[in-house]
Design an enzyme around this catalytic site. Structure first.
Site, PDB file in Angstrom:
ATOM      1  N   TYR A 185     -10.539  10.821  -5.805  1.00  0.00           N
ATOM      2  CA  TYR A 185     -10.790   9.810  -4.860  1.00  0.00           C
ATOM      3  C   TYR A 185     -12.018  10.250  -4.420  1.00  0.00           C
ATOM      4  CZ  TYR A 185      -5.778   8.471  -4.747  1.00  0.00           C
ATOM      5  OH  TYR A 185      -4.115   7.797  -4.843  1.00  0.00           O
ATOM      6  N   HIS A 210      -1.047  15.160  -2.556  1.00  0.00           N
ATOM      7  CA  HIS A 210      -0.715  15.022  -4.446  1.00  0.00           C
ATOM      8  C   HIS A 210      -0.450  15.717  -4.635  1.00  0.00           C
ATOM      9  CE1 HIS A 210      -5.052  11.716  -4.065  1.00  0.00           C
ATOM     10  NE2 HIS A 210      -3.453  10.981  -4.316  1.00  0.00           N
ATOM     11  N   HIS A 265      -4.276   0.144  -2.717  1.00  0.00           N
ATOM     12  CA  HIS A 265      -4.854   1.560  -3.784  1.00  0.00           C
ATOM     13  C   HIS A 265      -6.214   1.756  -3.032  1.00  0.00           C
ATOM     14  CE1 HIS A 265      -3.063   5.353  -4.843  1.00  0.00           C
ATOM     15  NE2 HIS A 265      -4.410   5.171  -6.307  1.00  0.00           N
ATOM     16  N   ARG A 299      -6.581   4.410   0.439  1.00  0.00           N
ATOM     17  CA  ARG A 299      -6.637   5.552   0.086  1.00  0.00           C
ATOM     18  C   ARG A 299      -7.663   5.857  -0.734  1.00  0.00           C
ATOM     19  NH1 ARG A 299      -1.930   8.753  -0.006  1.00  0.00           N
ATOM     20  NH2 ARG A 299      -2.241   9.309  -2.147  1.00  0.00           N
ATOM     21  N   ARG A 301       0.249   5.762   1.194  1.00  0.00           N
ATOM     22  CA  ARG A 301       0.423   5.182   0.576  1.00  0.00           C
ATOM     23  C   ARG A 301       0.721   3.660   1.153  1.00  0.00           C
ATOM     24  NH1 ARG A 301       2.091   9.727  -1.358  1.00  0.00           N
ATOM     25  NH2 ARG A 301       1.026  10.800  -3.191  1.00  0.00           N
ATOM     26  N   LYS A 313       6.648  10.718  -0.720  1.00  0.00           N
ATOM     27  CA  LYS A 313       7.256  10.948  -2.737  1.00  0.00           C
ATOM     28  C   LYS A 313       7.654  11.717  -2.727  1.00  0.00           C
ATOM     29  CE  LYS A 313       3.795   8.021  -5.385  1.00  0.00           C
ATOM     30  NZ  LYS A 313       2.999   8.366  -6.511  1.00  0.00           N
TER      31      LYS A 313
END
Length: 280
Positions: free
Chosen positions: A273, A264, A238, A241, A154, A180
């Site tokens: 994706y 994820h 994005h 990714r 990211r 994250k």
């Protein structure tokens, strides 16, 4: 440890935020300390605090007097995307749970259920778009695009690349990504030139691959603008990714492995994706 180091290095925080009502200052600061104490990532803390500061400017009462009706009316007036709304709601729940720790029945967030998620369509950036961006951008901007395209990270993860995160193993270079919620993952750097260019940039940037002139690393928002400009109209960070996830799944055939590589929490997100049959 990395959060402390980044604080000491003076990570760029951007313009000074607008003031908030005096009665909100201390509760927000006390809550922020709790977030730090519970090992929330720097980016998560920054986002959560920004959300509550914004809310504070829209309220004419003290935090403990905010009612369900007030909060619902405020949230209902915002034209947010699903992800943005869910992010704000998570901040509200965390803050008001702290404020009403002794009287949970007074928590005003009860009506704010998370907005349902609707899987989007995969849109991986074509190779031609990436190649043109790298060829036409400045060396720093091209490195930013390459780092995102070749690691699937990211934008907020790429800007935090530090020389301590790049390792040489018997199988080649690898990158430790700080994701994250404080979660970490390791991805390979199959392009040795990318690894060496990142290390060279780190050597010139006080350890950061993408240093800010003000100290620390550049911000996620700035990096996102840089990448979008380099990729050209209609593209943003994005889709890089999506491109990485699609290519990784095609090469390995292991969707769970791809899930780990892109960081994820849900496999269903990774599947979005990887549904495109071609990215060239």
């Amino acid at each position: 440890m990395r959060n402390v180091e980044e604080s000491q290095r003076g990570v760029r925080s951007g313009p000074k935020p607008w003031p908030i009502p005096d009665g909100w200052v201390q509760p927000i600061e006390e809550w922020r300390v709790v977030l730090v104490a519970t090992s929330r990532s720097e980016q998560t803390i920054k986002t959560r605090v920004l959300h509550i500061r914004s809310l504070a400017r829209g309220m004419d009462v003290l935090p403990h007097l905010v009612s369900r009706e007030m909060l619902t009316r405020w949230a209902g007036s915002k034209k947010w995307s699903t992800d943005t709304r869910n992010s704000h709601y998570a901040s509200y729940r965390s803050f008001f749970r702290f404020v009403h720790a002794d009287h949970p029945e007074s928590d005003p967030t009860g009506l704010l259920a998370g907005a349902p998620r609707h899987p989007g369509l995969p849109r991986p950036a074509p190779d031609s778009v990436v190649i043109n961006a790298v060829a036409s951008a400045s060396a720093r901007d091209a490195l930013l695009v390459r780092a995102m395209a070749e690691t699937g990270a990211r934008v907020g993860e790429v800007v935090r690349i530090h020389r301590d995160d790049i390792s040489l193993t018997p199988w080649g270079y690898s990158l430790l990504i700080h994701g994250k919620g404080g979660r970490q993952r390791v991805v390979p750097l199959p392009d040795h030139k990318l690894a060496k260019d990142l290390l060279a940039s780190c050597a010139e940037g006080d350890g950061w691959a993408f240093p800010s002139p003000k100290g620390g690393h550049i911000t996620s928002s700035w990096a996102g603008k840089v990448v979008s400009r380099a990729l050209g109209e209609g593209w943003s960070s994005h889709p890089l990714r999506h491109r990485y996830g699609t290519k990784a799944n095609r090469a390995s055939g292991d969707i769970r492995a791809v899930q780990e590589l892109v960081g994820h929490a849900r496999l269903t997100t990774t599947q979005v994706y990887t549904e495109v049959s071609s990215v060239s």
